[in-house]
Design a protein around this motif. Structure first.
Motif, PDB file in Angstrom:
ATOM      1  N   GLU A  45      -2.528  -8.917  10.423  1.00 43.82           N
ATOM      2  CA  GLU A  45      -1.552  -8.121  11.145  1.00 43.82           C
ATOM      3  C   GLU A  45      -0.308  -8.959  11.393  1.00 43.82           C
ATOM      4  OE1 GLU A  45      -3.145  -8.746  15.669  1.00 43.82           O
ATOM      5  OE2 GLU A  45      -4.180  -7.273  14.429  1.00 43.82           O
ATOM      6  N   GLN A  46       0.785  -8.285  11.726  1.00 43.94           N
ATOM      7  CA  GLN A  46       2.025  -9.000  11.984  1.00 43.94           C
ATOM      8  C   GLN A  46       1.805  -9.966  13.138  1.00 43.94           C
ATOM      9  OE1 GLN A  46       5.485  -6.552  12.435  1.00 43.94           O
ATOM     10  NE2 GLN A  46       6.779  -8.285  12.965  1.00 43.94           N
ATOM     11  N   ALA A  47       2.364 -11.154  13.013  1.00 40.97           N
ATOM     12  CA  ALA A  47       2.142 -12.234  13.981  1.00 40.97           C
ATOM     13  C   ALA A  47       3.092 -12.099  15.168  1.00 40.97           C
ATOM     14  CB  ALA A  47       2.311 -13.583  13.305  1.00 40.97           C
ATOM     15  N   GLY A  48       2.798 -11.154  16.039  1.00 38.00           N
ATOM     16  CA  GLY A  48       3.612 -10.969  17.234  1.00 38.00           C
ATOM     17  C   GLY A  48       5.077 -10.809  16.891  1.00 38.00           C
ATOM     18  N   LYS A  49       5.912 -11.595  17.548  1.00 34.88           N
ATOM     19  CA  LYS A  49       7.346 -11.558  17.278  1.00 34.88           C
ATOM     20  C   LYS A  49       7.778 -12.761  16.447  1.00 34.88           C
ATOM     21  CE  LYS A  49       8.342  -8.893  21.392  1.00 34.88           C
ATOM     22  NZ  LYS A  49       9.080  -8.794  22.639  1.00 34.88           N
ATOM     23  N   CYS A  50       6.819 -13.372  15.752  1.00 34.13           N
ATOM     24  CA  CYS A  50       7.120 -14.533  14.910  1.00 34.13           C
ATOM     25  C   CYS A  50       8.002 -14.120  13.740  1.00 34.13           C
ATOM     26  CB  CYS A  50       5.838 -15.159  14.370  1.00 34.13           C
ATOM     27  SG  CYS A  50       4.773 -15.828  15.644  1.00 34.13           S
ATOM     28  N   THR A  51       8.872 -15.010  13.353  1.00 37.86           N
ATOM     29  CA  THR A  51       9.728 -14.799  12.197  1.00 37.86           C
ATOM     30  C   THR A  51       9.407 -15.862  11.166  1.00 37.86           C
ATOM     31  OG1 THR A  51      11.497 -13.893  13.563  1.00 37.86           O
ATOM     32  CG2 THR A  51      12.119 -14.726  11.384  1.00 37.86           C
ATOM     33  N   PRO A  52       8.995 -15.464   9.969  1.00 39.01           N
ATOM     34  CA  PRO A  52       8.752 -16.485   8.949  1.00 39.01           C
ATOM     35  C   PRO A  52      10.071 -17.163   8.582  1.00 39.01           C
ATOM     36  CG  PRO A  52       8.269 -14.275   8.106  1.00 39.01           C
ATOM     37  CD  PRO A  52       8.756 -14.126   9.497  1.00 39.01           C
TER      38      PRO A  52
ATOM     39  N   GLN B   4      -5.737 -17.911  10.618  1.00 43.21           N
ATOM     40  CA  GLN B   4      -5.547 -17.723   9.186  1.00 43.21           C
ATOM     41  C   GLN B   4      -4.153 -17.126   9.016  1.00 43.21           C
ATOM     42  OE1 GLN B   4      -8.851 -15.856   7.004  1.00 43.21           O
ATOM     43  NE2 GLN B   4     -10.070 -16.039   8.860  1.00 43.21           N
ATOM     44  N   ILE B   5      -3.319 -17.787   8.212  1.00 43.65           N
ATOM     45  CA  ILE B   5      -1.911 -17.413   8.117  1.00 43.65           C
ATOM     46  C   ILE B   5      -1.531 -17.150   6.659  1.00 43.65           C
ATOM     47  CG2 ILE B   5       0.459 -18.188   8.572  1.00 43.65           C
ATOM     48  CD1 ILE B   5      -0.767 -20.284  10.471  1.00 43.65           C
ATOM     49  N   LEU B   6      -0.601 -16.207   6.478  1.00 40.13           N
ATOM     50  CA  LEU B   6       0.035 -16.014   5.181  1.00 40.13           C
ATOM     51  C   LEU B   6       1.371 -15.334   5.409  1.00 40.13           C
ATOM     52  CD1 LEU B   6      -0.272 -12.752   4.508  1.00 40.13           C
ATOM     53  CD2 LEU B   6      -2.570 -13.448   3.879  1.00 40.13           C
ATOM     54  N   VAL B   7       2.185 -15.362   4.381  1.00 36.93           N
ATOM     55  CA  VAL B   7       3.458 -14.657   4.405  1.00 36.93           C
ATOM     56  C   VAL B   7       3.347 -13.524   3.391  1.00 36.93           C
ATOM     57  CG1 VAL B   7       5.934 -14.807   3.970  1.00 36.93           C
ATOM     58  CG2 VAL B   7       4.748 -16.726   5.066  1.00 36.93           C
TER      59      VAL B   7
ATOM     60  N   GLY C 285       7.187  -7.368   0.602  1.00 36.36           N
ATOM     61  CA  GLY C 285       7.158  -6.177  -0.247  1.00 36.36           C
ATOM     62  C   GLY C 285       5.879  -5.379  -0.118  1.00 36.36           C
ATOM     63  N   ASN C 286       5.326  -5.022  -1.253  1.00 34.26           N
ATOM     64  CA  ASN C 286       4.137  -4.177  -1.290  1.00 34.26           C
ATOM     65  C   ASN C 286       2.869  -4.886  -0.836  1.00 34.26           C
ATOM     66  OD1 ASN C 286       5.685  -2.069  -2.321  1.00 34.26           O
ATOM     67  ND2 ASN C 286       5.343  -2.715  -4.429  1.00 34.26           N
ATOM     68  N   SER C 287       2.914  -6.199  -0.704  1.00 31.48           N
ATOM     69  CA  SER C 287       1.699  -6.925  -0.327  1.00 31.48           C
ATOM     70  C   SER C 287       1.335  -6.755   1.145  1.00 31.48           C
ATOM     71  CB  SER C 287       1.828  -8.407  -0.675  1.00 31.48           C
ATOM     72  OG  SER C 287       2.811  -9.034   0.117  1.00 31.48           O
ATOM     73  N   VAL C 288       2.270  -6.297   1.975  1.00 29.04           N
ATOM     74  CA  VAL C 288       1.993  -6.119   3.404  1.00 29.04           C
ATOM     75  C   VAL C 288       0.822  -5.159   3.602  1.00 29.04           C
ATOM     76  CG1 VAL C 288       2.926  -5.272   5.604  1.00 29.04           C
ATOM     77  CG2 VAL C 288       4.346  -6.690   4.098  1.00 29.04           C
ATOM     78  N   GLU C 289       0.848  -4.038   2.919  1.00 31.15           N
ATOM     79  CA  GLU C 289      -0.220  -3.049   3.047  1.00 31.15           C
ATOM     80  C   GLU C 289      -1.560  -3.625   2.575  1.00 31.15           C
ATOM     81  OE1 GLU C 289      -1.421   1.313   1.242  1.00 31.15           O
ATOM     82  OE2 GLU C 289       0.710   0.796   1.354  1.00 31.15           O
ATOM     83  N   PHE C 290      -1.535  -4.367   1.468  1.00 35.17           N
ATOM     84  CA  PHE C 290      -2.763  -4.985   0.959  1.00 35.17           C
ATOM     85  C   PHE C 290      -3.371  -5.927   1.996  1.00 35.17           C
ATOM     86  CE2 PHE C 290      -4.627  -8.826  -0.894  1.00 35.17           C
ATOM     87  CZ  PHE C 290      -5.755  -8.287  -1.494  1.00 35.17           C
ATOM     88  N   TYR C 291      -2.554  -6.820   2.558  1.00 32.01           N
ATOM     89  CA  TYR C 291      -3.082  -7.791   3.512  1.00 32.01           C
ATOM     90  C   TYR C 291      -3.535  -7.131   4.806  1.00 32.01           C
ATOM     91  CZ  TYR C 291      -1.757 -11.571   0.410  1.00 32.01           C
ATOM     92  OH  TYR C 291      -1.660 -12.416  -0.665  1.00 32.01           O
ATOM     93  N   ALA C 292      -2.895  -6.040   5.201  1.00 34.80           N
ATOM     94  CA  ALA C 292      -3.361  -5.304   6.379  1.00 34.80           C
ATOM     95  C   ALA C 292      -4.779  -4.783   6.139  1.00 34.80           C
ATOM     96  CB  ALA C 292      -2.399  -4.160   6.705  1.00 34.80           C
ATOM     97  N   LYS C 293      -5.067  -4.338   4.927  1.00 31.07           N
ATOM     98  CA  LYS C 293      -6.413  -3.869   4.584  1.00 31.07           C
ATOM     99  C   LYS C 293      -7.430  -5.010   4.624  1.00 31.07           C
ATOM    100  CE  LYS C 293      -4.908  -0.014   1.716  1.00 31.07           C
ATOM    101  NZ  LYS C 293      -4.800   0.511   0.340  1.00 31.07           N
ATOM    102  N   CYS C 294      -6.939  -6.252   4.485  1.00 32.02           N
ATOM    103  CA  CYS C 294      -7.811  -7.428   4.542  1.00 32.02           C
ATOM    104  C   CYS C 294      -7.963  -7.952   5.971  1.00 32.02           C
ATOM    105  CB  CYS C 294      -7.249  -8.541   3.655  1.00 32.02           C
ATOM    106  SG  CYS C 294      -7.273  -8.180   1.887  1.00 32.02           S
ATOM    107  N   GLY C 295      -7.360  -7.244   6.939  1.00 31.47           N
ATOM    108  CA  GLY C 295      -7.523  -7.630   8.340  1.00 31.47           C
ATOM    109  C   GLY C 295      -6.359  -8.383   8.952  1.00 31.47           C
TER     110      GLY C 295
END
Length: 136
Positions: free
Chosen positions: A119-126, A101-104, A107-117
């Motif tokens: 996490e940063q995709a390793g060393k991937c760069t969007p 399951q992927i998303l980009v 800003g402030n959405s990083v914290e929200f998505y972390a709460k949804c489970g």
């Protein structure tokens, strides 16, 4: 406030465009493309306060292994009330058995998505080719 979620792809185009405009998303400037994109999404969840569209999210997928969540928008007056989490929970319920399951998040959405489970995709760069201006 009683929010009802729907997986119907039949949405009021005026309310959809208003939702995108109120969130300053440039895709509101391409209403036909936006509405077609949402209708042709693999998954679409909308949130309603009676007959008022207050949020939505969509999913693009191969149907088996990978799902990408490109859009999650909540009307500004309804943000911070758990509606985004309700929508993400519904999408994740549908795609829980998928390998990826992927998303980009920005800003402030990083914290929200972390709460949804998420996490940063390793060393991937969007990376992207983007025609909007709101993500400088």
């Amino acid at each position: 406030m009683s929010i009802v979620l729907s997986d119907s792809k039949e949405l009021d185009s005026v309310q959809v465009i208003e939702l995108y405009k109120k969130n300053n998303w440039s895709s509101a400037d391409k209403p036909n493309e936006l509405l077609n994109a949402l209708k042709n999404s693999h998954g679409l969840i909308s949130a309603w306060d009676k007959d008022k569209l207050v949020g939505l999210a969509n999913a693009i997928s191969d149907g088996f292994l990978v799902v990408y969540y490109p859009h999650l928008l909540i009307l500004p007056d309804y943000q911070g009330k758990g509606i985004g989490r309700m929508i993400m929970d519904k999408l994740q319920e549908k795609y829980k058995h998928f390998h990826q399951q992927i998303l980009v998040a920005d800003g402030n959405s990083v914290e929200f998505y972390a709460k949804c489970g998420f996490e940063q995709a390793g060393k991937c760069t969007p990376m992207w080719i983007y025609k909007g201006a709101e993500h400088d």
